[in-house]
Design a protein around this motif. Structure first.
Motif, mmCIF file in Angstrom:
data_model
loop_
_atom_site.group_PDB
_atom_site.id
_atom_site.type_symbol
_atom_site.label_atom_id
_atom_site.label_comp_id
_atom_site.label_asym_id
_atom_site.label_seq_id
_atom_site.Cartn_x
_atom_site.Cartn_y
_atom_site.Cartn_z
ATOM 1 N N VAL A 123 -35.746 41.231 -32.740
ATOM 2 C CA VAL A 123 -35.053 40.146 -32.728
ATOM 3 C C VAL A 123 -33.749 40.200 -31.302
ATOM 4 O O VAL A 123 -33.818 41.461 -31.906
ATOM 5 N N SER A 124 -33.563 39.056 -30.572
ATOM 6 C CA SER A 124 -32.718 38.925 -30.200
ATOM 7 C C SER A 124 -31.589 38.797 -30.484
ATOM 8 O O SER A 124 -31.456 38.611 -31.451
ATOM 9 N N ALA A 125 -30.548 38.604 -29.861
ATOM 10 C CA ALA A 125 -28.689 38.373 -30.508
ATOM 11 C C ALA A 125 -28.946 36.539 -30.335
ATOM 12 O O ALA A 125 -29.774 35.922 -29.315
ATOM 13 N N THR A 163 -24.196 34.940 -26.982
ATOM 14 C CA THR A 163 -24.246 35.906 -26.917
ATOM 15 C C THR A 163 -24.080 37.109 -26.272
ATOM 16 O O THR A 163 -22.408 37.830 -26.280
ATOM 17 N N THR A 164 -24.796 37.360 -25.659
ATOM 18 C CA THR A 164 -25.457 38.352 -24.728
ATOM 19 C C THR A 164 -23.957 38.697 -23.709
ATOM 20 O O THR A 164 -23.492 39.191 -22.825
ATOM 21 N N ASP A 165 -24.486 37.114 -23.253
ATOM 22 C CA ASP A 165 -23.603 36.390 -21.971
ATOM 23 C C ASP A 165 -21.944 36.770 -22.660
ATOM 24 O O ASP A 165 -20.813 36.995 -21.742
ATOM 25 N N GLY A 177 -24.892 42.917 -30.570
ATOM 26 C CA GLY A 177 -25.670 41.534 -30.545
ATOM 27 C C GLY A 177 -26.704 41.748 -31.218
ATOM 28 O O GLY A 177 -26.900 40.460 -32.336
ATOM 29 N N GLU A 178 -27.821 41.988 -31.495
ATOM 30 C CA GLU A 178 -29.110 42.151 -31.727
ATOM 31 C C GLU A 178 -28.285 42.622 -33.192
ATOM 32 O O GLU A 178 -29.137 41.990 -34.358
ATOM 33 N N GLN A 179 -27.635 43.598 -33.340
ATOM 34 C CA GLN A 179 -27.884 44.159 -35.154
ATOM 35 C C GLN A 179 -26.850 42.919 -35.783
ATOM 36 O O GLN A 179 -27.067 43.434 -37.376
ATOM 37 N N GLY A 210 -32.044 46.696 -20.360
ATOM 38 C CA GLY A 210 -32.040 45.102 -19.190
ATOM 39 C C GLY A 210 -32.159 43.433 -19.595
ATOM 40 O O GLY A 210 -32.386 43.720 -21.188
ATOM 41 N N ARG A 211 -31.861 42.894 -19.308
ATOM 42 C CA ARG A 211 -31.324 41.407 -19.857
ATOM 43 C C ARG A 211 -32.818 40.984 -19.833
ATOM 44 O O ARG A 211 -34.068 41.076 -19.050
ATOM 45 N N GLY A 212 -32.987 40.432 -21.319
ATOM 46 C CA GLY A 212 -34.288 40.463 -21.320
ATOM 47 C C GLY A 212 -35.779 41.242 -22.420
ATOM 48 O O GLY A 212 -36.023 40.849 -22.708
ATOM 49 N N GLY A 213 -34.310 42.139 -22.581
ATOM 50 C CA GLY A 213 -35.576 43.276 -22.596
ATOM 51 C C GLY A 213 -36.207 43.441 -23.847
ATOM 52 O O GLY A 213 -36.979 44.475 -24.469
ATOM 53 N N SER A 214 -35.656 42.558 -24.994
ATOM 54 C CA SER A 214 -36.487 42.308 -26.212
ATOM 55 C C SER A 214 -37.535 42.372 -26.131
ATOM 56 O O SER A 214 -38.754 42.525 -26.924
ATOM 57 N N ASP A 215 -38.243 41.700 -25.234
ATOM 58 C CA ASP A 215 -39.891 41.078 -25.434
ATOM 59 C C ASP A 215 -40.326 43.037 -25.074
ATOM 60 O O ASP A 215 -41.026 42.739 -25.783
HETATM 61 N N1 ASP Z 1 -29.907 39.682 -25.755
HETATM 62 C C1 ASP Z 1 -31.181 40.181 -24.807
HETATM 63 C C2 ASP Z 1 -30.385 39.757 -23.780
HETATM 64 O O1 ASP Z 1 -29.697 38.241 -23.579
HETATM 65 C C3 ASP Z 1 -31.935 40.384 -24.803
HETATM 66 C C4 ASP Z 1 -32.769 40.132 -25.223
HETATM 67 O O2 ASP Z 1 -32.727 38.542 -25.735
HETATM 68 O O3 ASP Z 1 -33.339 39.747 -24.788
HETATM 69 O O4 ASP Z 1 -30.389 40.095 -22.338
#
Ligand code: ASP
Ligand code: MG
Length: 405
Positions: A40-42, A46-48, A73-75, A149-154
């Motif tokens: 899961v992502s945050a 949250t990250t912003d 965030g992810e925790q 990096g942003r979007g890194g959960s993928d």
């Molecule tokens: N939470 C991180 C972000 O907002 C990672 C992700 O969502 O993939 O970039």
């Protein structure tokens, strides 16, 4: 019995209701007899929010501490999701990236995964548990927390799927799948049933935001079967897979755009061997990557050289240009950060002629001037005026009707 990795993005876990909804989906897959590992992502933005908190303290936050902060965030979301799953009568356990040995290099805020302790995850799976892993984070060999990096959960999800040799990696998000263009810009954009790794890779790096491009890179490398689908409905989604012959019949799979580039021109400089080498060496030394390059034909032994750099690197690139200007004998330096890149992508281009001509025709009919062009085997990109970007995407999409011809 299959092993399925599911990844849920920030918008899918934005509040506790949505987390409960995700738990239901996870449980449904588990109760159908599959082993499930969830990434899961945050939650939501949250990250912003964490980033702006840091910036309230210091304009340019120290990178190590930034990653320490962002990893929190992810925790939150993994623990909440584990609780929600357990409430529905299934056993679950959450882990941070470091806890399951997601080891990365030391590049804070843009770290790359080097290895994963898949045994740790499998141990829990074998006990019948749904394992929930924090996306976006890892740890260096000397125990510093990093983010990808942003979007890194993928990327976390695909890396785990590769390490576990999962049967499927499902990326759940707030859109139904991969579209032929951004549906907000092109209302008649269509969802693709299937797209090749290579096309998805181009589309992700050229501006389609649905998947992190490094996740696609990894999926391609390890042949991870990948699917993008919505966590809010039951639609089929888009499968991202190896090419098949019939995929080549479709000439253009998608039209993408981005405003990430800026253009620099070195005007009226001597057209002689070694000049381009000098310019691009100097830029490379600053670790700035160049995307497109155009050199005009020379007039009276002088030429103009234009190239694009990431917008974020524009100032640094201009400084370099200023520094070498006299050395290379350029009369002037110009820049333009109001440009956009519009691209068509499709593996069918390899076997169909005239794609560029049709793209330029579509732009010409709208009186849109093409400033620069770059091509590869499966894509054509044009630089145009930023203000004309949406119109360009629309008319190009109309011209090709991607996925239909
Ligand atoms: N939470 C991180 C972000 O907002 C990672 C992700 O969502 O993939 O970039
Ligand atoms: Mg994301």
């Amino acid at each position: 019995l299959a092993l399925i990795v599911q990844k849920y993005g920030g918008s899918s876990v934005a509040d506790t209701e949505k987390i409960k909804n995700v738990a239901q989906r996870v449980v449904k897959t588990r109760s159908a007899g599959n082993d499930v590992v969830v990434v899961v992502s945050a939650m939501g933005k949250t990250t912003d929010r964490l980033i702006s908190l840091a910036k309230e303290i210091v304009a340019d936050p120290p990178k190590r501490e930034m990653d320490m902060l962002l990893a929190t965030g992810e925790q939150q979301s993994i623990a909440l999701l584990a609780m929600a799953v357990m409430t529905q009568g299934y056993d679950a356990i959450s882990f941070t990236g470091p806890q399951v040995g997601i080891v990365t290099d030391g590049f804070y805020s843009n770290a790359r995964i080097k290895s994963i302790n898949e045994q740790k995850i499998l141990e829990e799976v074998k006990k019948g548990k749904i394992v929930i892993v924090a996306g976006f984070q890892g740890v260096t060999i000397d125990n510093h927390i990093t983010t990808l990096g942003r979007g890194g959960s993928d990327t976390t999800a695909v890396a785990i799927a590769a390490a576990l040799k999962a049967d499927m990696c499902d990326i759940y998000t707030d859109v139904d799948g991969v579209y032929t263009a951004d549906p907000r810009v092109v209302p008649n954009a269509r969802k693709l049933e299937v797209i090749s790794y290579n096309e998805m890779l181009e589309m992700a790096s050229l501006g389609a935001k649905v998947l992190h491009s490094r996740a696609v890179e990894l999926a391609k490398k390890f042949r991870v079967p990948l699917r993008v689908l919505s966590s809010f409905n039951e639609s089929e989604g888009t499968v991202i897979q190896e090419e098949t012959e019939s995929m080549e019949e479709i000439v253009v799979s998608g039209v993408t755009s981005n405003k990430n580039q800026a253009k620099i021109s070195l005007l009226s400089m001597p057209d002689k061997p070694g000049i381009a080498a000098q310019v691009f060496q100097a830029i490379a030394q600053e670790n700035i990557s160049i995307d497109m390059i155009v050199q005009n034909i020379s007039e009276h032994g002088m030429t103009t050289l234009s190239f694009t750099v990431p917008k974020d690197d524009l100032n640094r690139a201009l400084n370099v240009a200023q520094r070498i200007k006299d050395d290379i004998g350029a009369a002037e330096i110009e820049f333009d950060d109001k440009i956009a890149e519009v691209s068509v992508v499709g593996i069918g281009m390899r076997s169909h002629a005239g794609i560029a001509a049709r793209m330029f025709q579509a732009l010409a009919e709208e009186n849109i001037n093409v400033q620069m062009i770059s091509t590869s085997e499966i894509k054509i990109s044009c630089i145009i005026d930023e203000e004309l970007m949406e119109r360009a995407v629309k008319v190009i999409h109309d011209k090709f009707e991607p996925g239909r011809n």
